[in-house]
Design a protein around this motif. Structure first.
Motif, PDB file in Angstrom:
ATOM      1  N   ASP A   1       0.958  -0.908  -0.487  1.00 42.84           N
ATOM      2  CA  ASP A   1      -0.264   0.090   0.405  1.00 42.84           C
ATOM      3  C   ASP A   1       1.382   1.135   0.371  1.00 42.84           C
ATOM      4  OD1 ASP A   1      -2.264  -1.342   0.247  1.00 42.84           O
ATOM      5  OD2 ASP A   1      -2.720  -0.877   2.133  1.00 42.84           O
ATOM      6  N   LEU A   2       0.474   2.417  -0.600  1.00 39.04           N
ATOM      7  CA  LEU A   2       0.926   3.721  -0.517  1.00 39.04           C
ATOM      8  C   LEU A   2       1.337   3.871   1.435  1.00 39.04           C
ATOM      9  CD1 LEU A   2      -1.348   6.322  -3.165  1.00 39.04           C
ATOM     10  CD2 LEU A   2       1.178   4.640  -2.858  1.00 39.04           C
ATOM     11  N   SER A   3       2.211   4.422   1.286  1.00 38.98           N
ATOM     12  CA  SER A   3       2.659   4.959   2.513  1.00 38.98           C
ATOM     13  C   SER A   3       1.186   6.469   3.705  1.00 38.98           C
ATOM     14  CB  SER A   3       3.920   5.495   2.150  1.00 38.98           C
ATOM     15  OG  SER A   3       4.537   7.594   1.651  1.00 38.98           O
ATOM     16  N   HIS A   4       0.431   6.789   2.149  1.00 43.11           N
ATOM     17  CA  HIS A   4       0.198   7.550   2.930  1.00 43.11           C
ATOM     18  C   HIS A   4      -1.690   7.466   1.840  1.00 43.11           C
ATOM     19  CE1 HIS A   4       2.927  10.322   4.764  1.00 43.11           C
ATOM     20  NE2 HIS A   4       1.997  10.625   4.983  1.00 43.11           N
ATOM     21  N   VAL A   5      -2.803   7.516   2.636  1.00 44.58           N
ATOM     22  CA  VAL A   5      -3.708   6.926   1.486  1.00 44.58           C
ATOM     23  C   VAL A   5      -4.040   7.952   0.719  1.00 44.58           C
ATOM     24  CG1 VAL A   5      -6.193   6.780   1.023  1.00 44.58           C
ATOM     25  CG2 VAL A   5      -4.899   5.019   2.771  1.00 44.58           C
ATOM     26  N   ALA A   6      -4.146   7.938  -0.523  1.00 43.47           N
ATOM     27  CA  ALA A   6      -4.085   9.380  -1.569  1.00 43.47           C
ATOM     28  C   ALA A   6      -5.733   9.448  -1.400  1.00 43.47           C
ATOM     29  CB  ALA A   6      -3.900   9.207  -2.864  1.00 43.47           C
ATOM     30  N   LEU A   7      -5.934  11.366  -1.571  1.00 40.24           N
ATOM     31  CA  LEU A   7      -7.045  11.641  -1.755  1.00 40.24           C
ATOM     32  C   LEU A   7      -7.085  12.122  -3.396  1.00 40.24           C
ATOM     33  CD1 LEU A   7      -6.281  15.005  -0.151  1.00 40.24           C
ATOM     34  CD2 LEU A   7      -7.507  13.522   0.940  1.00 40.24           C
ATOM     35  N   GLY A   8      -6.418  11.006  -4.509  1.00 40.00           N
ATOM     36  CA  GLY A   8      -6.510  11.555  -5.747  1.00 40.00           C
ATOM     37  C   GLY A   8      -4.777  11.480  -6.104  1.00 40.00           C
TER      38      GLY A   8
END
Length: 87
Positions: free
Chosen positions: A28-35
């Protein structure tokens, strides 16, 4: 002067950073993306925050306003992908 200094990040406000992404099928990404921001168009395979895997075709310099937790290597031909995040 930093207009964001005394503000709490908001899902309805702007992202506070754009992090480069290396597509990966298992991490997974290190931070959940808003976009996502995509420099070179093509197909992008993502896992949404709801857990669905989607394959989308995007143009050069696209902004994809969807919550993303993973960008998959398999099925992704787009490049220059950045996660728009609240850091």
């Amino acid at each position: 002067m930093n207009p964001f200094a005394n503000r709490t990040g908001s899902l309805s406000g702007p992202a506070t950073d754009a992090l480069p992404i290396t597509p990966d099928d298992t991490t997974d990404l290190s931070h959940v993306a808003l976009g996502l921001y995509v420099e070179t168009g093509g197909t992008i395979s993502i896992d949404t925050v709801e857990g669905a895997t989607r394959s989308l075709t995007v143009a050069d310099f696209s902004i994809l306003p969807v919550g993303v937790r993973r960008v998959r290597a398999t099925g992704t031909t787009a490049s220059g992908i950045h996660a728009l995040v609240l850091a």
